[in-house]
Write a protein that holds these residues in place. Sequence first.
Motif, PDB file in Angstrom:
ATOM      1  N   ARG A  95       0.854   5.278   0.926  1.00  0.00           N
ATOM      2  CA  ARG A  95       0.519   6.122   2.176  1.00  0.00           C
ATOM      3  C   ARG A  95       1.162   7.382   2.219  1.00  0.00           C
ATOM      4  NH1 ARG A  95       0.193   1.726   7.001  1.00  0.00           N
ATOM      5  NH2 ARG A  95      -0.687   0.176   5.963  1.00  0.00           N
ATOM      6  N   ALA A 148       1.469  -5.757   3.885  1.00  0.00           N
ATOM      7  CA  ALA A 148       0.174  -6.209   4.357  1.00  0.00           C
ATOM      8  C   ALA A 148       0.427  -6.363   5.714  1.00  0.00           C
ATOM      9  CB  ALA A 148      -0.367  -7.306   3.731  1.00  0.00           C
ATOM     10  N   PRO A 169      -5.640   4.024   0.446  1.00  0.00           N
ATOM     11  CA  PRO A 169      -4.295   3.894  -0.213  1.00  0.00           C
ATOM     12  C   PRO A 169      -4.441   3.463  -1.650  1.00  0.00           C
ATOM     13  CG  PRO A 169      -4.736   2.360   1.415  1.00  0.00           C
ATOM     14  CD  PRO A 169      -5.996   3.253   1.479  1.00  0.00           C
ATOM     15  N   ARG A 203      -2.907   0.704  -4.284  1.00  0.00           N
ATOM     16  CA  ARG A 203      -2.147  -0.575  -3.930  1.00  0.00           C
ATOM     17  C   ARG A 203      -1.446  -1.218  -4.912  1.00  0.00           C
ATOM     18  NH1 ARG A 203      -4.867  -1.874   0.623  1.00  0.00           N
ATOM     19  NH2 ARG A 203      -7.143  -1.241   1.006  1.00  0.00           N
ATOM     20  N   GLU A 233       0.792  -1.221  -0.176  1.00  0.00           N
ATOM     21  CA  GLU A 233       0.013   0.081   0.092  1.00  0.00           C
ATOM     22  C   GLU A 233       0.954   1.206   0.128  1.00  0.00           C
ATOM     23  OE1 GLU A 233      -2.807   0.373   3.203  1.00  0.00           O
ATOM     24  OE2 GLU A 233      -3.945  -1.197   2.441  1.00  0.00           O
ATOM     25  N   VAL A 273       2.120  -0.256  -9.336  1.00  0.00           N
ATOM     26  CA  VAL A 273       1.078   0.305  -8.414  1.00  0.00           C
ATOM     27  C   VAL A 273      -0.298   0.436  -9.423  1.00  0.00           C
ATOM     28  CG1 VAL A 273       0.328   2.318  -7.234  1.00  0.00           C
ATOM     29  CG2 VAL A 273       2.689   1.628  -7.197  1.00  0.00           C
TER      30      VAL A 273
END
Length: 107
Positions: free
Chosen positions: A39, A52, A78, A80, A37, A102
């Motif tokens: 962020r 994860a 977010p 992924r 993810e 991504v």
Amino acid sequence: MSPEFAVSADPELLTYLTDAADVAPGQLAPRVGDPIELRPRRGGRDIEAWSAEGIRLGRLPPAERAALDDLIAATTLPLRGRITALVPRPHQIGAGRIHIRVTTAEG
């Protein structure tokens, strides 16, 4: 990556992480295919990749961060992606380079 990169032109971004974090004792090392993810870091100056399991993996290079600014600002979720390659650093101490793909749009 080219400064002309436009997120809307391609639903995927292939990039790498800078300052990849070393895995702490007892943590699983990242593997090709693992989900990640992206962020924004507090203050929004950097975008970090997290596993994860909640392990910080590194951050996006500035050009890719700039290219994703509008997309990240437009959503509360977010972005992924997946780890596509782990590139070791011969004769250097520390984590190697982590390449990621991504997804930037629904497809």
